[in-house]
Design a protein around this motif. Structure first.
Motif, mmCIF file in Angstrom:
data_model
loop_
_atom_site.group_PDB
_atom_site.id
_atom_site.type_symbol
_atom_site.label_atom_id
_atom_site.label_comp_id
_atom_site.label_asym_id
_atom_site.label_seq_id
_atom_site.Cartn_x
_atom_site.Cartn_y
_atom_site.Cartn_z
ATOM 1 N N LEU A 118 43.559 38.208 48.167
ATOM 2 C CA LEU A 118 42.350 38.738 47.549
ATOM 3 C C LEU A 118 41.796 37.623 46.679
ATOM 4 O O LEU A 118 42.492 37.135 45.793
ATOM 5 N N ARG A 119 40.567 37.196 46.952
ATOM 6 C CA ARG A 119 40.056 36.003 46.283
ATOM 7 C C ARG A 119 38.833 36.314 45.424
ATOM 8 O O ARG A 119 38.305 37.426 45.444
ATOM 9 N N GLY A 120 38.427 35.309 44.639
ATOM 10 C CA GLY A 120 37.266 35.471 43.762
ATOM 11 C C GLY A 120 37.608 36.286 42.534
ATOM 12 O O GLY A 120 38.647 36.087 41.915
ATOM 13 N N ARG A 121 36.753 37.212 42.175
ATOM 14 C CA ARG A 121 36.996 38.089 41.029
ATOM 15 C C ARG A 121 37.775 39.295 41.525
ATOM 16 O O ARG A 121 37.222 40.209 42.139
ATOM 17 N N ASP A 161 40.110 30.086 46.938
ATOM 18 C CA ASP A 161 40.499 29.774 45.554
ATOM 19 C C ASP A 161 41.438 28.575 45.464
ATOM 20 O O ASP A 161 42.006 28.302 44.398
ATOM 21 N N MET A 162 41.610 27.854 46.578
ATOM 22 C CA MET A 162 42.427 26.640 46.566
ATOM 23 C C MET A 162 41.726 25.511 45.807
ATOM 24 O O MET A 162 42.363 24.535 45.404
ATOM 25 N N HIS A 163 40.423 25.648 45.565
ATOM 26 C CA HIS A 163 39.696 24.606 44.834
ATOM 27 C C HIS A 163 40.217 24.445 43.405
ATOM 28 O O HIS A 163 40.125 23.362 42.826
ATOM 29 N N PRO A 188 42.830 34.465 40.768
ATOM 30 C CA PRO A 188 44.227 34.540 40.313
ATOM 31 C C PRO A 188 45.181 33.698 41.163
ATOM 32 O O PRO A 188 46.134 33.133 40.622
ATOM 33 N N PHE A 189 44.934 33.614 42.463
ATOM 34 C CA PHE A 189 45.813 32.788 43.300
ATOM 35 C C PHE A 189 45.715 31.323 42.916
ATOM 36 O O PHE A 189 46.742 30.641 42.731
#
Length: 328
Positions: free
Chosen positions: A181-184, A55-57, A28-29
């Motif tokens: 909070l990253r990923g799923r 999640d910056m990718h 989401p980020f």
């Protein structure tokens, strides 16, 4: 190697704290930052060699000309972000929380916070969201950063919080720190008529017996615990505090006044985080109320699987329910 002998493909570094079959949103980020960048050309992204794990990718792939890979040099990354902000850009600088706070604090404090620059520091793996042990578990980041003047600190609950917080942080004139909070990431708050407001706490659920004052992923756990406690005829309220600094003292004081048991819930050490913020607010206001802290202990934590660690250290939904029953 047989099927039974194959090693898990998901590393402890990126393991999810989401429950099985829980609704989640991917990165989401990254997607929120990408949407913001499409509207605002001054938004740029930086990473300290961890774009995939913050999640910056997602932003990097959509806006390669506005992404800066700084390598494993967090101090340099924050110094560069400060320079970008000085010339009118709006940087989002991402790394692990432990590196942003322990390793690069002086640069965050003097290069960014002291001049009040619009730099948004994004820290992944906050608290106990990785099983890799003390080297990567940022259990004390809030305690470190709350004392830094000019800094706004946000601890989102879920994907809804993150998606709404990103543009709000960019609009904020000064520096910010986001516990990522990253990923799923679980999607929870869309069921509660919730909207993120910087600096404001939100009552998600009313209740007469217990008040959960929660932040970050522990708001999700508090909501789950409140639902389970209904079976034991325990009526629990949930107050979500997404902004740790500035602290919404007025709302917290209004909610904790009365004779309900107050349980603070945070994915952070019991030292220097939400629980002490609530207790200090009550003490300074002269409010006598019973406050129980559901937080990580003041110690270096073990490595291992996240569900096991959350049970061990009292962050699981079952642990919250047991704590309430024991205290009532």
């Amino acid at each position: 190697m047989t099927t039974a002998q194959k090693k898990p493909t998901t590393s402890a570094m990126i393991a999810s704290f989401a429950d099985p079959d829980q609704r989640t949103t991917a990165a989401p980020f990254g997607h929120a930052l990408n949407r913001l960048a499409e509207e605002r050309p001054e938004v740029v992204g930086l990473s300290a060699d961890l774009a995939k794990y913050t999640d910056m990718h997602v932003f990097r792939e959509a806006h390669p000309g506005r992404f800066f890979q700084m390598g494993m040099a967090e101090q340099v990354m924050l110094g560069a972000a400060a320079g970008m902000a000085e010339v009118g850009l709006v940087p989002f600088a991402s790394t692990y929380s432990v590196f942003a706070t322990r390793r690069a604090y002086d640069f965050l404090c003097l290069d960014i916070a002291e001049p009040g620059l619009n730099v948004n520091v994004v820290g992944a793996l906050p608290g106990l969201t990785t099983g890799y042990g003390p080297s990567h578990q940022a259990t004390e980041d809030l305690a470190i950063l709350r004392a830094c003047p000019n800094l706004t600190i946000v601890d989102p609950c879920d994907s809804v919080d993150i998606e709404q917080a990103v543009p709000a942080l960019a609009d904020h004139a000064g520096p910010t720190y986001l516990r990522l909070l990253r990923g799923r990431v679980p999607t929870v708050l869309d069921e509660y008529d919730y909207r993120f407001e910087l600096g404001r706490a939100a009552e998600l659920r009313t209740g007469r017996d217990v008040l959960f004052v929660a932040t970050g992923l522990m708001t999700m756990r508090a909501l789950q615990a409140a639902a389970r406690l209904e079976a034991d005829h325990i009526d629990a309220a949930v107050l979500h505090v997404p902004t740790i600094k500035p602290f919404d003292t007025a709302t917290v004081l209004r909610q904790i006044a009365g004779d309900r048991l107050v349980v603070t819930c945070e994915n952070h050490t019991v030292v220097g985080g939400l629980s002490e913020s609530v207790a200090a607010a009550a003490g300074f206001a002269g409010i006598a109320t019973r406050i129980v802290a559901a937080a990580l202990p003041d110690e270096f934590l073990a490595a291992g699987a996240l569900p096991t660690l959350h049970d061990r250290y009292g962050l699981s939904t079952a642990a919250l329910c047991a704590r309430v029953k024991a205290e009532l």
